[in-house]
Design a protein around this motif. Sequence first.
Motif, PDB file in Angstrom:
ATOM      1  N   THR A  46       0.876  -1.164   0.000  1.00 49.09           N
ATOM      2  CA  THR A  46       0.000   0.000   0.000  1.00 49.09           C
ATOM      3  C   THR A  46       0.916   1.218   0.000  1.00 49.09           C
ATOM      4  OG1 THR A  46      -0.161  -0.128   2.407  1.00 49.09           O
ATOM      5  CG2 THR A  46      -1.889  -1.215   1.138  1.00 49.09           C
ATOM      6  N   THR A  47       0.565   2.256   0.708  1.00 44.28           N
ATOM      7  CA  THR A  47       1.383   3.467   0.670  1.00 44.28           C
ATOM      8  C   THR A  47       2.445   3.512   1.754  1.00 44.28           C
ATOM      9  OG1 THR A  47      -0.266   4.585   2.022  1.00 44.28           O
ATOM     10  CG2 THR A  47      -0.442   4.838  -0.374  1.00 44.28           C
ATOM     11  N   ARG A  48       2.577   2.466   2.524  1.00 44.65           N
ATOM     12  CA  ARG A  48       3.565   2.523   3.609  1.00 44.65           C
ATOM     13  C   ARG A  48       4.988   2.506   3.057  1.00 44.65           C
ATOM     14  NH1 ARG A  48       1.244  -2.735   4.281  1.00 44.65           N
ATOM     15  NH2 ARG A  48       2.704  -4.236   3.464  1.00 44.65           N
ATOM     16  N   LYS A  49       5.881   3.048   3.826  1.00 44.95           N
ATOM     17  CA  LYS A  49       7.276   3.173   3.402  1.00 44.95           C
ATOM     18  C   LYS A  49       8.038   1.861   3.540  1.00 44.95           C
ATOM     19  CE  LYS A  49       7.525   7.740   2.834  1.00 44.95           C
ATOM     20  NZ  LYS A  49       7.838   8.374   1.610  1.00 44.95           N
ATOM     21  N   THR A  50       7.641   1.023   4.476  1.00 41.25           N
ATOM     22  CA  THR A  50       8.365  -0.228   4.699  1.00 41.25           C
ATOM     23  C   THR A  50       7.708  -1.350   3.916  1.00 41.25           C
ATOM     24  OG1 THR A  50       7.037  -0.787   6.635  1.00 41.25           O
ATOM     25  CG2 THR A  50       9.063   0.475   7.017  1.00 41.25           C
ATOM     26  N   ARG A  51       8.489  -2.341   3.596  1.00 45.06           N
ATOM     27  CA  ARG A  51       7.979  -3.528   2.912  1.00 45.06           C
ATOM     28  C   ARG A  51       8.459  -4.745   3.700  1.00 45.06           C
ATOM     29  NH1 ARG A  51       9.514  -0.574  -1.625  1.00 45.06           N
ATOM     30  NH2 ARG A  51      11.265  -1.925  -2.030  1.00 45.06           N
ATOM     31  N   PRO A  52       7.634  -5.224   4.626  1.00 41.20           N
ATOM     32  CA  PRO A  52       8.075  -6.307   5.506  1.00 41.20           C
ATOM     33  C   PRO A  52       8.432  -7.595   4.763  1.00 41.20           C
ATOM     34  CG  PRO A  52       5.736  -5.841   5.815  1.00 41.20           C
ATOM     35  CD  PRO A  52       6.273  -4.772   4.928  1.00 41.20           C
ATOM     36  N   ILE A  53       7.792  -7.867   3.653  1.00 40.13           N
ATOM     37  CA  ILE A  53       8.076  -9.111   2.935  1.00 40.13           C
ATOM     38  C   ILE A  53       9.431  -9.012   2.241  1.00 40.13           C
ATOM     39  CG2 ILE A  53       7.213 -10.767   1.244  1.00 40.13           C
ATOM     40  CD1 ILE A  53       5.485 -10.347   3.837  1.00 40.13           C
ATOM     41  N   LYS A  54       9.745  -7.866   1.672  1.00 43.81           N
ATOM     42  CA  LYS A  54      11.071  -7.680   1.073  1.00 43.81           C
ATOM     43  C   LYS A  54      12.141  -7.784   2.150  1.00 43.81           C
ATOM     44  CE  LYS A  54      14.143  -4.514  -1.189  1.00 43.81           C
ATOM     45  NZ  LYS A  54      14.415  -3.124  -1.408  1.00 43.81           N
ATOM     46  N   GLU A  55      11.880  -7.190   3.299  1.00 42.46           N
ATOM     47  CA  GLU A  55      12.841  -7.294   4.404  1.00 42.46           C
ATOM     48  C   GLU A  55      13.028  -8.747   4.826  1.00 42.46           C
ATOM     49  OE1 GLU A  55      14.895  -4.944   5.417  1.00 42.46           O
ATOM     50  OE2 GLU A  55      13.949  -3.764   3.838  1.00 42.46           O
ATOM     51  N   GLU A  56      11.943  -9.509   4.794  1.00 41.52           N
ATOM     52  CA  GLU A  56      12.034 -10.950   5.100  1.00 41.52           C
ATOM     53  C   GLU A  56      12.902 -11.655   4.063  1.00 41.52           C
ATOM     54  OE1 GLU A  56      11.517 -14.762   6.701  1.00 41.52           O
ATOM     55  OE2 GLU A  56      11.212 -12.794   7.601  1.00 41.52           O
ATOM     56  N   ASP A 109      12.000  -2.822 -11.059  1.00 40.48           N
ATOM     57  CA  ASP A 109      11.102  -1.873 -10.405  1.00 40.48           C
ATOM     58  C   ASP A 109      10.176  -2.550  -9.405  1.00 40.48           C
ATOM     59  OD1 ASP A 109       9.630  -3.107 -12.452  1.00 40.48           O
ATOM     60  OD2 ASP A 109       8.372  -1.349 -12.763  1.00 40.48           O
ATOM     61  N   ARG A 110      10.125  -3.859  -9.405  1.00 36.21           N
ATOM     62  CA  ARG A 110       9.340  -4.602  -8.426  1.00 36.21           C
ATOM     63  C   ARG A 110      10.113  -4.814  -7.128  1.00 36.21           C
ATOM     64  NH1 ARG A 110       4.898  -3.639  -8.682  1.00 36.21           N
ATOM     65  NH2 ARG A 110       5.944  -1.833  -9.441  1.00 36.21           N
ATOM     66  N   PHE A 111      11.416  -4.522  -7.131  1.00 34.54           N
ATOM     67  CA  PHE A 111      12.239  -4.825  -5.965  1.00 34.54           C
ATOM     68  C   PHE A 111      12.531  -3.603  -5.100  1.00 34.54           C
ATOM     69  CE2 PHE A 111      16.258  -6.265  -3.879  1.00 34.54           C
ATOM     70  CZ  PHE A 111      15.720  -7.363  -3.236  1.00 34.54           C
ATOM     71  N   ALA A 112      12.562  -2.413  -5.664  1.00 32.84           N
ATOM     72  CA  ALA A 112      12.951  -1.242  -4.877  1.00 32.84           C
ATOM     73  C   ALA A 112      12.186  -0.005  -5.323  1.00 32.84           C
ATOM     74  CB  ALA A 112      14.451  -1.003  -5.019  1.00 32.84           C
ATOM     75  N   ARG A 113      12.060   0.947  -4.416  1.00 38.89           N
ATOM     76  CA  ARG A 113      11.354   2.195  -4.706  1.00 38.89           C
ATOM     77  C   ARG A 113      12.244   3.255  -5.336  1.00 38.89           C
ATOM     78  NH1 ARG A 113       6.570   3.573  -1.983  1.00 38.89           N
ATOM     79  NH2 ARG A 113       5.842   2.000  -0.545  1.00 38.89           N
TER      80      ARG A 113
END
Length: 189
Positions: free
Chosen positions: A54-64, A83-87
Amino acid sequence: CGYSPYDFMKLPLFYARVSRDDLHCENQKITLTEWAVRNGFALDSTNYLEEEETTRKTRPIKEEALKRFRSGQNDGIVITRIDRFARSLQELIMDVEYVINNNGRFVSILNGMDFEKKTYNASQQLMLNIFASFSQFEREIIRERTLEGLARVKAQGKSLGRPKGAKDKHPRKTPSRNLNQNHITKPMV
């Protein structure tokens, strides 16, 4: 002689992401599955992570995904497009080079990128930077157009957002921030 360039990558992690919760990762999953089969891997719930952003800054699944790489559970990361991996350009370069410099492999299937430490060179760095720059440029153009449209509507005297006191007849489908990871990650069936 039967050598595959992926012989040393034993367990890659497959990662897919969509930008909104009303989208789905099905096309990315198909591309990742086809690549996995072609290269002798199985895509399953143990090595596939999917994130609805969504619009949140963190991506917990990527961090996982990065945590699994750091711990040695996975020795590479495979995605469909960069572009699917980083903002941002900085985030992408930092994460990709972290994987490469720690003897991992980073593959972006549709961008034709396959990076590993022993072959990562100036030409590949340039290619990564160019693709990442275009991805960030595209994101910024979309943002600028959105802000211009909002400014135009506001200048016309129209109010933005929901009317005060309005109640949702159709509640939003966005996941709650308190949901656990199982609601965000969709394991393969």
